[in-house]
Structures are given as C-alpha cells and as structure tokens.
Design an enzyme around this catalytic site. Structure first.
Site, PDB file in Angstrom:
ATOM      1  N   ARG A 167       0.828  -1.211   0.000  1.00  0.00           N
ATOM      2  CA  ARG A 167       0.000   0.000   0.000  1.00  0.00           C
ATOM      3  C   ARG A 167       0.863   1.263   0.000  1.00  0.00           C
ATOM      4  NH1 ARG A 167      -5.444  -0.423   0.689  1.00  0.00           N
ATOM      5  NH2 ARG A 167      -6.221  -2.465   1.298  1.00  0.00           N
ATOM      6  N   GLU A 225      -1.794  -8.426   3.920  1.00  0.00           N
ATOM      7  CA  GLU A 225      -3.238  -8.494   4.180  1.00  0.00           C
ATOM      8  C   GLU A 225      -3.746  -9.857   3.735  1.00  0.00           C
ATOM      9  OE1 GLU A 225      -5.470  -5.200   2.738  1.00  0.00           O
ATOM     10  OE2 GLU A 225      -3.898  -3.739   3.200  1.00  0.00           O
ATOM     11  N   GLU A 250     -10.485  -2.269  -5.431  1.00  0.00           N
ATOM     12  CA  GLU A 250      -9.833  -1.297  -4.551  1.00  0.00           C
ATOM     13  C   GLU A 250      -8.463  -0.905  -5.108  1.00  0.00           C
ATOM     14  OE1 GLU A 250      -9.006  -0.388   0.133  1.00  0.00           O
ATOM     15  OE2 GLU A 250      -8.760  -2.430  -0.571  1.00  0.00           O
ATOM     16  N   ASP A 307     -13.040   5.883 -11.719  1.00  0.00           N
ATOM     17  CA  ASP A 307     -13.432   7.269 -11.492  1.00  0.00           C
ATOM     18  C   ASP A 307     -12.357   8.178 -12.081  1.00  0.00           C
ATOM     19  OD1 ASP A 307     -14.609   9.569 -10.683  1.00  0.00           O
ATOM     20  OD2 ASP A 307     -14.140   9.360  -8.556  1.00  0.00           O
ATOM     21  N   HIS A 352     -19.135  -6.524   1.563  1.00  0.00           N
ATOM     22  CA  HIS A 352     -18.326  -7.477   0.805  1.00  0.00           C
ATOM     23  C   HIS A 352     -18.346  -6.997  -0.649  1.00  0.00           C
ATOM     24  CE1 HIS A 352     -18.283 -10.084   4.314  1.00  0.00           C
ATOM     25  NE2 HIS A 352     -19.605 -10.053   4.351  1.00  0.00           N
ATOM     26  N   CYS A 410     -16.641  -7.716  -3.174  1.00  0.00           N
ATOM     27  CA  CYS A 410     -16.525  -8.715  -4.234  1.00  0.00           C
ATOM     28  C   CYS A 410     -17.887  -9.310  -4.589  1.00  0.00           C
ATOM     29  CB  CYS A 410     -15.543  -9.814  -3.838  1.00  0.00           C
ATOM     30  SG  CYS A 410     -15.750 -10.409  -2.165  1.00  0.00           S
TER      31      CYS A 410
END
Length: 755
Positions: free
Chosen positions: A402, A431, A442, A499, A721, A723
């Site tokens: 990240r 993660e 994400e 976006d 969730h 997904c």
C-alpha cells in the site's frame, strides 16, 4: 457496406414490355394507371421485374452514346465540318429520345387552405375534396413535387435547401391518419404506382425530393404497409453516394420531433422483421432478406445527419436497437471480421445500431477468448517441458504494498507485460484478503487516486472544466503514462469502472486510430480537434479564441500577435512556433482561422504527444481488438468510467435481500436514509458496497446489489463485501441510528482484512 442496384433494373427494352402486367406498361409510358388489386400483386410485379432484370438489359442507344455520336471527329482532315455524323442524319430506327426533366404542373393549394379543407370535412363528414387532394398528390413523383415544392420548376439543387415546403408536408401527414380508410388506401396505392413508375434510370433532384417526402409517411408504423415501406427503403438505399449526400443534409434540416419519428419508424421496422409478433403478417424471411439491410442503410443516413449536426439532433443512444441485443451478435461480429464491409450484411458494419451493452459483451467475449488462448498456451508450454503446472500461471497476479502502490504496480505490470490478457488478481502484501473481485476494485481506485493527484505531477486538474489533462512538462518518464493507459485497458478487459475525469477528446484520441498501426513510427492520438474540444478543457482560452475569430476590427493591429505561443513549465516560460518562422508571421483577419486551428492542435496534440503516445500504447497493449472499431468515443468513456449519473430509486427496485424482506422496518429505514443522502454520500455508499461509485454499462441491474442481515449487536457498523456487491446491516432499532452508523461506515472505508 454499400447496397448497389444495377441500372439495368431501371431500363426495359420494348420486347420486355410485353411480358409485364398492364400496370407496368402504363406506368412506364406515364399513361393512365390501374390500381393494384392487392399488395400481394405489387410484390409479384416487383419480383417479376427484378427477375427479368437479372438478365442483361441494354438499350441500343443510350443518351451518353448519342452525345458521342454528335461529337464524332471528322473522318479525315479534308472532310468539312458539315459532314460530321449527327443525330439529325441518323436513320429513324436508331434514334433515341433525349431524357429531359418533365415540366412540373402548377398547384396553388397552401398549407392553410388544406387545413381549412380538413376542418370543414371533419365537421361536415364530406371528405371528397381532401380525398381528391391526396389521390392527386401521391399519384406520382411529379405530383409530389407539384404539391410540396416551393417553386414548381426551380432547380433547388443544393444540400442546404431541399426546396420543399416542410410546413405543408407536415400538415398533410398530420391529417392523413385521421382521414377515412379509403383515403389512406388511395395514398398507399399512389405510392405503389409511383415506386414502379419511377424505378428506372438515374435520379433527378425532384426524385430525391419525392423520396424525402415519402419516407416521412406516418402510415409505415403499421405492418400492413411494410411491403411498400421495404421497397421504398430499398430504392433509397440503392441511390448513388452523391444522392445520399443530399438526403443526409436534408434530413439534418428536419425538426427534432420529425427526425426522431423517422428513426423510431425505421427501428420498429427492423425490430418487427427480426422478431415479428405475428410472422404470418409478413413475407417469409427467405424472400425478404434485403429488408433489414435496406432499412439499416437508410438509418445510417439519419445517423450521419445527426453526427454532423452541432449539437446532435437526438442523443446517439437513440439509434441503438435493443432488439439486436437478443440476436447472436458474436456470430455477427465474427462474420464481420471475416468479410469486413463487403456485400455480406452484418450489423457490425453499422455499429451505431448496436447498444453499449452489446459492444461491451463483444469486447468481453473477445477478451475472454484471448485470455483462454493465453492460458492454454501457458499450460501447453509447461506440459511440453514436463514442468509442474501452477494454476496461478493462468492469472495476471499483481502483488503490491500500500505504501509503494504506484511503483510496485508499475514494476509488476512492466515485468508481466506478456500476461496482461490473463484474468487479473490482486494481493496487498501483509493483508489476508482473498481477491474475489473486491481487492481488484480497490487496487484500481487507490492507484487512480494517487496517480491523478496534482502533487504527483502527471496530470493537471482544470477547475473551470473539472477534468484532468496531461502535463506537457512531465515527459521524463513516459512509462508512468503507459501504466495509466494499461490500467484503463485492464479496467475495460476486467469489467471494472474507474473514477477518471478526462475530457471527451481523450477518447477521440484513443481511437485515432482504433487499431495500433503496423508501422511503429506512425503517429498515434493525433485527432482532428476543434474549438468545441478545447472548450471542454480550457473554456476561458476557447472563449478568447472564439472572440478572435469573430472580431470585426483589424486583427493584426489590435491584437498584435504572431504564430508563436508561450507555455509555463515548472516556473519557466517557454515559446513555441506554431509553424516555421511563426514568431515573424503576424496573425491577420485572413489567417486567424489557421492560427486558431494550429494553436488547438499544439495544445491538444503536439505539446503532449510523447505522454499521450505512451498512454495510447498502454491502453491498446491490453485492449487490442477489432471490437474497438465499433465504439464511439463516448462509448469508450462509458466502458472505462461507467455512468456517473446515479439513480438510487432504480437500485432500490433491483435490490436483493438475504435475511430481510423489502417490507422490514430496517430495510424501509435504509432506503429512506439513502434516498435522502446528498449525491456525495450516495456515491460513498455505492463505493462502500461495490468498490466503485459509478454505474456499470448495463445499469443498476448489473450490480446485483444485495442487502443481508447480520445478527450482531446494533453497536456494530454496517459491513460490506465488495466482491459480492453486498452490504450487511444489523437490525437497527431506528432510522436515526441507522443513518448515524451508515454515515460513519461509508465515510471511513478503506482496506481489507479477515479475522
């Protein structure tokens, strides 16, 4: 594809006339006409004529040949001029009549007088005068021009003016459907006779006017008229390209209402022919396979008229035929790939008729085939080397930290360039999230957010237009621009909406050309852009250039500028010549248009060429597909970014529930809260649940949005969730509590974890 019809179909020898029914002979001689007993006889006659036309018809002496005979050179130098062969000395049996435009009769009835006649007939019930008007007017192409042409025998041979009294045409057609049935039938019979009589030889402008008038007939909404409508469309589709050019510009002059009605009638005709509600009402498909190609060709003229209008007369999406969503469009696409724009009809030859949903499905399936091909090749290579097959080789596996998101992503995509067409899977180091789609979403969102931040320097944010543009000075590392292009391609490839706020001209440039040129040195992204494109990025500058173009004074003395422009880059002002020696060439009233066009080209093409070329190649490295040729720039934007217009009421209608029903108090409170949210919070809620704040191409229904019950304390915040596009709600006791907890959750959502 261009539909062609041999001119032989229009010309008949004297010996062939005897084979035709009496109605044809009368029609060709412009003598009295006999009405058809039925529309079936009309088909039979046309079919007979077409079958006859399949043989080689040729007149012994056509007009061009006659002209050559008149102008033959002397037989030898000593022969006097008067001894030249001329038409006047030819034997009578080889003489041919010269074609001449017939004199149009004078008709004096006006639109106002016609409307008064209709009003009187409506009150009295006596429709004879109105009936006679329709009977005469639609009797022939000549009479159509006599009734509706502004000046009967004036040429009106320009694309700007059809010469038709549009107001009168509209009045006549508006009244037609309210006339008695026998009047409506007389119009259709007149059209039949007109089509037969006029179906010969090159078209005159009066013929084009007649076609232009006839195609606007509102009677074609009924399947009972489809045989006539089909033959009219066939004749229009078979016109020469120059004639189509005239019709296109005349269509452009129609009002939005009339233009849309034309489009809707053609769409209904295509839909009904594809999937007829009552097949027995139409001829068998095998006998009228030309119906849909003819209608689609005419629809393409309307689409062209709409495209050259500024602004467009109707939205480009009004040309979508949603019925085509239900045909085997992949077979259509494969046929188009195999045969191109040949004489074999495919809808892909006319991509304006295909909805974005179909185009997305074609791209996805084309992508899937490429993915499968890549995965199969990987497996074959492993097996052939007797190596253990690792299923992870079937995916494009991206592992990133990240804190080093951009650099890690750039490294991963650069190292795995050969795997870009595989299914994407993302892992965040440290993660435990399992990527079922949510982690990928994400990764895209966070990466795009960092890359487009103004501090990063790759893109500048223009507040006036609220969009991003390429930094002209950031060209030291074009690999990052290639990364952004690849990200956009991966998003389309993996059905992820981003976006990104690019102006529309970026998508024009991405499709210039739609397929990467074979020559690596060929320029890419150099679209022909206008002041309207600049207006969408730099409105103030575009306004200033517009004032320069409209300035009525002396441009050279008052503006005192040259073909040299200046740009500030990292605090340093640099000058650029728009053309060789531009700093010494003054801008004048005569060359100001050239100056404006060169300035636009410099700003939107040349000054950012290296950056955009890398961006272009990154996008096409993933999305290289012939399917891109089907897309408009606006459709590429929708595929990449989705639709930013949210309709939460639509989402409520398609929402699914697990553990709740739509009448439960918690669910009612949830929708009351969400529908009452401002747009920004609605976007956050959608992002919290789905990983994106945009609506996919197929609309809210494609989200498969689900609200599930979670049996935990109401002190808990909602859980999502992404997904599965699922939000889990504890059974909150009040709307106030739900609003508070939901607002906290959607405002602080980032990161994944498993307990």
């Amino acid at each position: 594809m261009r539909l062609k019809m041999s001119e032989n179909n229009y010309q008949l020898e004297e010996r062939d006339r005897d084979r035709l029914p009496p109605i044809i002979n009368h029609s060709l001689d412009r003598g009295p006409k006999l009405p058809f007993s039925s529309y079936g006889s009309f088909i039979s006659t046309l079919n007979h004529k077409r079958d006859s036309g399949s043989h080689s018809f040729s007149t012994h002496l056509l007009l061009p040949a006659v002209r050559q005979v008149r102008e033959l050179p002397p037989i030898c130098p000593d022969v006097r001029q008067k001894q030249r062969i001329s038409i006047d000395v030819l034997p009578p049996e080889v003489k041919a009549r010269f074609a001449s435009d017939p004199i149009i009769p004078i008709r004096t009835k006006t639109a106002k007088e016609f409307q008064e006649d209709v009003e009187k007939a409506t009150i009295s019930g006596d429709w004879k005068q109105v009936h006679d008007f329709y009977l005469t007017t639609f009797d022939s192409f000549l009479e159509l021009n006599a009734a509706f042409k502004k000046e009967a025998n004036a040429p009106f041979n320009t694309i700007e003016d059809s010469g038709i009294n549009t107001k009168f045409v509209n009045a006549v057609y508006d009244a037609l459907l309210h006339t008695p049935p026998d009047t409506q039938k007389s119009v259709l019979k007149g059209i039949i006779n007109s089509l037969l009589r006029e179906w010969k030889g090159p078209r005159t402008k009066d013929d084009l006017r007649a076609y232009f008038i006839l195609v606007q007939n509102p009677q074609y909404t009924s399947t009972a008229t489809y045989v006539i409508y089909a033959h009219l469309l066939r004749q229009i589709a078979a016109l020469a390209e120059a004639d189509h050019h005239f019709l296109m510009h005349w269509f452009k002059k129609l009002s939005q209402k009339r233009f849309k009605q034309l489009v809707e009638r053609l769409q209904l005709f295509i839909t009904t022919r594809l999937f007829p509600a009552k097949p027995e009402e139409l001829p068998p498909m095998a006998k009228c396979s030309w119906w849909i190609p003819s209608a689609t060709k005419v629809l393409s003229l309307l689409n062209a008229a709409n495209s050259i209008s500024s602004p467009p007369i109707i939205p480009f999406s009004d040309f979508y035929n949603l019925t085509v969503d239900h045909i085997d469009f992949m077979e259509d696409y494969q046929t188009w790939q195999a045969h191109g724009n040949s004489n074999r009809f495919t809808f892909c030859q006319f991509p304006f008729i295909l909805s974005t949903v179909v185009k997305k499905a074609i791209i996805q399936r084309d992508s899937e085939q490429q993915m499968i091909s890549m995965a199969r090749q990987t497996l074959v290579d492993k097996v052939s080397r007797r190596q253990r097959v690792d299923m992870s080789l079937l995916f494009l596996n991206i592992k990133v930290r990240r804190l080093q998101l951009v650099s890690d992503s750039l490294d991963e995509l650069s190292r795995k360039r050969a795997d870009l067409k595989k299914k994407l899977k993302v892992t965040f180091v440290g993660e435990a999230g399992l990527d079922m789609g949510g982690l990928t979403k994400e990764w895209f969102l966070l990466l795009i957010r960092q890359i487009f931040h103004t501090d990063y320097g790759m893109f500048t944010y223009v507040k006036d237009s609220q969009c991003h543009w390429f930094s002209s000075w950031k060209c030291d590392n074009c690999s990052e621009f290639r990364l952004v292009g690849a990200l956009m391609g991966l998003a389309v490839y993996n059905s992820i909406t981003l976006d990104i706020r690019f102006p529309p001209c970026v998508y024009k440039k991405l499709l210039t050309p739609p397929i990467i040129p074979c020559d690596p040195d060929a320029p890419v992204g150099m679209a022909t852009l206008t002041l309207d494109d600049l207006q969408q990025i730099m409105p103030d500058l575009a306004h200033g250039l517009g004032e320069l173009l409209s300035y009525e004074g002396n441009v050279e003395e008052d503006f005192y500028t040259t073909f040299q422009v200046f740009q500030e880059e990292l605090g340093v002002v640099k000058s650029y010549n728009l053309k060789p020696g531009g700093d010494k060439i003054p801008v004048t009233n005569q060359n100001r248009r050239e100056y404006v066009q060169l300035y636009i080209d410099f700003l939107l093409n040349k000054s950012i060429y290296r950056q955009f070329a890398a961006f272009y190649h990154g996008f096409h490295s993933v999305c290289a597909s012939n399917a891109l040729m089907l897309l408009r720039p606006e459709e590429v934007e929708i595929l990449v970014c989705g639709n930013p217009n949210l309709d939460m009421s639509s989402l409520q209608r398609v929402a699914q529930y697990e553990g709740y029903s739509k009448t439960d108090p918690t669910i009612r409170a949830f929708w009351d809260v969400v529908l009452g949210f401002p747009l920004e919070l609605q976007k956050r809620m959608l992002h919290f649940t789905t990983g994106s704040d945009r609506v996919p191409v197929g609309g809210m229904a494609d989200l498969n949005f689900k609200i599930s019950k979670i049996d935990v304390s109401t002190d808990w915040l909602p859980v999502s969730h992404t997904c599965f596009n699922q939000i889990c709600l504890p059974p909150y006791k009040s709307k106030k509590e739900l609003r508070q907890k939901l607002t906290i959750a959607i405002s602080n959502a980032e990161g994944f974890g498993l307990e």
